[in-house]
Design a protein around this motif. Structure first.
Motif, PDB file in Angstrom:
ATOM      1  N   GLY A 256      38.836  19.885  28.438  1.00  0.00           N
ATOM      2  CA  GLY A 256      38.606  18.726  29.306  1.00  0.00           C
ATOM      3  C   GLY A 256      37.143  18.349  29.388  1.00  0.00           C
ATOM      4  O   GLY A 256      36.790  17.167  29.387  1.00  0.00           O
ATOM      5  N   VAL A 257      36.265  19.347  29.443  1.00  0.00           N
ATOM      6  CA  VAL A 257      34.827  19.080  29.515  1.00  0.00           C
ATOM      7  C   VAL A 257      34.345  18.485  28.198  1.00  0.00           C
ATOM      8  O   VAL A 257      33.566  17.525  28.172  1.00  0.00           O
ATOM      9  N   ASP A 258      34.818  19.029  27.084  1.00  0.00           N
ATOM     10  CA  ASP A 258      34.421  18.510  25.783  1.00  0.00           C
ATOM     11  C   ASP A 258      34.914  17.070  25.606  1.00  0.00           C
ATOM     12  O   ASP A 258      34.189  16.222  25.086  1.00  0.00           O
ATOM     13  N   ALA A 259      36.142  16.784  26.040  1.00  0.00           N
ATOM     14  CA  ALA A 259      36.672  15.421  25.948  1.00  0.00           C
ATOM     15  C   ALA A 259      35.845  14.468  26.810  1.00  0.00           C
ATOM     16  O   ALA A 259      35.544  13.342  26.395  1.00  0.00           O
ATOM     17  N   PHE A 260      35.455  14.920  28.016  1.00  0.00           N
ATOM     18  CA  PHE A 260      34.628  14.094  28.897  1.00  0.00           C
ATOM     19  C   PHE A 260      33.270  13.830  28.240  1.00  0.00           C
ATOM     20  O   PHE A 260      32.774  12.708  28.242  1.00  0.00           O
ATOM     21  N   ARG A 261      32.683  14.867  27.652  1.00  0.00           N
ATOM     22  CA  ARG A 261      31.386  14.724  26.992  1.00  0.00           C
ATOM     23  C   ARG A 261      31.481  13.710  25.849  1.00  0.00           C
ATOM     24  O   ARG A 261      30.617  12.852  25.688  1.00  0.00           O
ATOM     25  N   THR A 262      32.542  13.788  25.056  1.00  0.00           N
ATOM     26  CA  THR A 262      32.730  12.844  23.949  1.00  0.00           C
ATOM     27  C   THR A 262      32.901  11.431  24.491  1.00  0.00           C
ATOM     28  O   THR A 262      32.281  10.486  23.984  1.00  0.00           O
ATOM     29  N   TRP A 263      33.738  11.267  25.500  1.00  0.00           N
ATOM     30  CA  TRP A 263      33.940   9.946  26.107  1.00  0.00           C
ATOM     31  C   TRP A 263      32.619   9.400  26.633  1.00  0.00           C
ATOM     32  O   TRP A 263      32.280   8.232  26.415  1.00  0.00           O
ATOM     33  N   PHE A 264      31.843  10.230  27.312  1.00  0.00           N
ATOM     34  CA  PHE A 264      30.564   9.814  27.880  1.00  0.00           C
ATOM     35  C   PHE A 264      29.628   9.324  26.776  1.00  0.00           C
ATOM     36  O   PHE A 264      29.032   8.242  26.885  1.00  0.00           O
ATOM     37  N   ALA A 265      29.510  10.071  25.698  1.00  0.00           N
ATOM     38  CA  ALA A 265      28.627   9.693  24.590  1.00  0.00           C
ATOM     39  C   ALA A 265      29.080   8.375  23.961  1.00  0.00           C
ATOM     40  O   ALA A 265      28.261   7.493  23.685  1.00  0.00           O
ATOM     41  N   GLU A 266      30.389   8.221  23.734  1.00  0.00           N
ATOM     42  CA  GLU A 266      30.902   6.982  23.131  1.00  0.00           C
ATOM     43  C   GLU A 266      30.694   5.786  24.047  1.00  0.00           C
ATOM     44  O   GLU A 266      30.344   4.696  23.591  1.00  0.00           O
ATOM     45  N   THR A 267      30.903   5.975  25.345  1.00  0.00           N
ATOM     46  CA  THR A 267      30.753   4.879  26.307  1.00  0.00           C
ATOM     47  C   THR A 267      29.300   4.435  26.391  1.00  0.00           C
ATOM     48  O   THR A 267      29.012   3.237  26.389  1.00  0.00           O
ATOM     49  N   THR A 268      28.378   5.366  26.451  1.00  0.00           N
ATOM     50  CA  THR A 268      26.973   4.994  26.556  1.00  0.00           C
ATOM     51  C   THR A 268      26.460   4.366  25.256  1.00  0.00           C
ATOM     52  O   THR A 268      25.568   3.519  25.303  1.00  0.00           O
TER      53      THR A 268
END
Length: 172
Positions: free
Chosen positions: A4-16
């Motif tokens: 879940g943390v890794d998925a959040f990190r990936t989402w965060f990077a893609e969104t920014t």
């Protein structure tokens, strides 16, 4: 990293990478007991976790509730943080100078259903927040800052809450 943390990190990077967005928004609990009440109200828990790494290499500790971003951020709603020692809050640790020194947050521009937000934060907090509602998805869309000389600075960006909702649905 946990999935879940890794998925959040990936989402965060893609969104920014796609540009400026309001990722989440948070309210400060004045006392730890208030944070514990938030956790109880939402059936969550008070989470204590490593926080951000500062430029000097030290890290912060994050204490938040209700602990499940699917309950808050993915719905465009705030969660709560508690800082035991506000003198150590990152905003107060290093003196900052601004061309136009800031006095206060003058307004928060949010989308979504006002009654849902009021139920979420409680009527007393809802009445105390300088909210402006706009048409659009739930979440933070803008912040107004008042400077010491009385000028207003408006910061606006799209909310990232819909993307967090998609991420939460994938993780469920």
């Amino acid at each position: 990293m946990p999935p879940g943390v890794d998925a959040f990190r990936t989402w965060f990077a893609e969104t920014t990478r796609r540009g400026n967005h309001w990722m989440t928004w948070n309210l400060r609990a004045r006392r730890r007991v208030d944070l514990e009440e938030v956790a109880r109200r939402f059936g969550g828990e008070v989470v204590t976790a490593p926080g951000a790494r500062r430029p000097d290499g030290t890290t912060t500790t994050t204490i938040m509730a209700p602990g499940d971003a699917a309950v808050t951020w993915s719905r465009g709603l705030p969660n709560w943080y508690f800082h035991e020692d506000l003198t150590q809050h990152p905003a107060r640790r290093a003196p900052m100078t601004h061309e136009h020194p800031l006095r206060e947050i003058s307004w928060l521009e949010v989308g979504g259903d006002p009654s849902e937000l009021e139920e979420h934060v409680g009527p007393e907090t809802f009445a105390a927040l300088p909210l402006r509602f706009i048409d659009g998805p739930a979440g933070l869309h803008g912040v107004g800052l008042t400077t010491e000389d009385g000028a207003e600075i408006a910061l606006r960006a799209p909310t990232a809450a819909p993307g967090l909702a998609e991420l939460a649905a994938q993780e469920a």
